[in-house]
Design a protein around this motif. Structure first.
Motif, PDB file in Angstrom:
ATOM      1  N   PRO A 114       0.838  -1.198   0.000  1.00  0.00           N
ATOM      2  CA  PRO A 114       0.000   0.000   0.000  1.00  0.00           C
ATOM      3  C   PRO A 114       0.876   1.252   0.000  1.00  0.00           C
ATOM      4  O   PRO A 114       1.987   1.239   0.532  1.00  0.00           O
ATOM      5  CB  PRO A 114      -0.815  -0.123   1.289  1.00  0.00           C
ATOM      6  CG  PRO A 114      -0.067  -1.079   2.143  1.00  0.00           C
ATOM      7  CD  PRO A 114       0.718  -1.968   1.230  1.00  0.00           C
ATOM      8  N   SER A 115       0.380   2.317  -0.599  1.00  0.00           N
ATOM      9  CA  SER A 115       1.171   3.547  -0.716  1.00  0.00           C
ATOM     10  C   SER A 115       1.551   4.119   0.641  1.00  0.00           C
ATOM     11  O   SER A 115       2.569   4.793   0.771  1.00  0.00           O
ATOM     12  CB  SER A 115       0.427   4.593  -1.541  1.00  0.00           C
ATOM     13  OG  SER A 115      -0.787   4.953  -0.915  1.00  0.00           O
ATOM     14  N   ALA A 116       0.792   3.834   1.666  1.00  0.00           N
ATOM     15  CA  ALA A 116       1.099   4.346   3.005  1.00  0.00           C
ATOM     16  C   ALA A 116       2.462   3.843   3.476  1.00  0.00           C
ATOM     17  O   ALA A 116       3.135   4.511   4.260  1.00  0.00           O
ATOM     18  CB  ALA A 116       0.015   3.933   3.994  1.00  0.00           C
ATOM     19  N   VAL A 117       2.893   2.684   2.992  1.00  0.00           N
ATOM     20  CA  VAL A 117       4.184   2.121   3.414  1.00  0.00           C
ATOM     21  C   VAL A 117       5.327   3.040   3.025  1.00  0.00           C
ATOM     22  O   VAL A 117       6.262   3.226   3.795  1.00  0.00           O
ATOM     23  CB  VAL A 117       4.386   0.704   2.809  1.00  0.00           C
ATOM     24  CG1 VAL A 117       5.802   0.204   3.045  1.00  0.00           C
ATOM     25  CG2 VAL A 117       3.394  -0.270   3.397  1.00  0.00           C
ATOM     26  N   ILE A 118       5.274   3.638   1.851  1.00  0.00           N
ATOM     27  CA  ILE A 118       6.376   4.503   1.430  1.00  0.00           C
ATOM     28  C   ILE A 118       6.402   5.789   2.251  1.00  0.00           C
ATOM     29  O   ILE A 118       7.468   6.312   2.539  1.00  0.00           O
ATOM     30  CB  ILE A 118       6.365   4.785  -0.088  1.00  0.00           C
ATOM     31  CG1 ILE A 118       7.762   5.244  -0.521  1.00  0.00           C
ATOM     32  CG2 ILE A 118       5.309   5.787  -0.474  1.00  0.00           C
ATOM     33  CD1 ILE A 118       8.020   5.139  -1.997  1.00  0.00           C
TER      34      ILE A 118
END
Length: 94
Positions: free
Chosen positions: A5-9
């Motif tokens: 998920p983009s939140a990881v970056i």
């Protein structure tokens, strides 16, 4: 295929960077469950781009050959390379 998920970056850039470097593969980032971005190690990207350019050049050359464009024999290429090397050597001697 690595999907995160983009939140990881946003939360852990170093983790994504490490995954990219260790695997040599792109990491696909999702946003709201949909594909959003692809992140990859710069060395892997550069290598992939070089391979794509090489493939494109080979396709162009093969299309030319199939359309009757004259090519070069191994002996022709060898002679051209020897002449090019000699030209460089002659230039250095001056």
């Amino acid at each position: 295929m690595i999907i995160k998920p983009s939140a990881v970056i946003r939360k852990n850039y170093n983790e994504i960077s490490e995954i990219c470097k260790e695997s040599g593969e792109p990491v696909y980032l999702t946003k709201n469950g949909e594909g959003d971005l692809v992140v990859m190690d710069i060395e892997a990207f550069t290598k992939r781009e070089s391979m794509l350019r090489l493939r494109e050049n080979l396709i162009v050359a093969e299309e030319g050959r199939m359309n009757g464009k004259p090519g070069y024999s191994i002996d022709d290429v060898s002679s051209l390379m020897k002449a090019a090397v000699q030209e460089v050597l002659d230039g250095k001697r001056k």
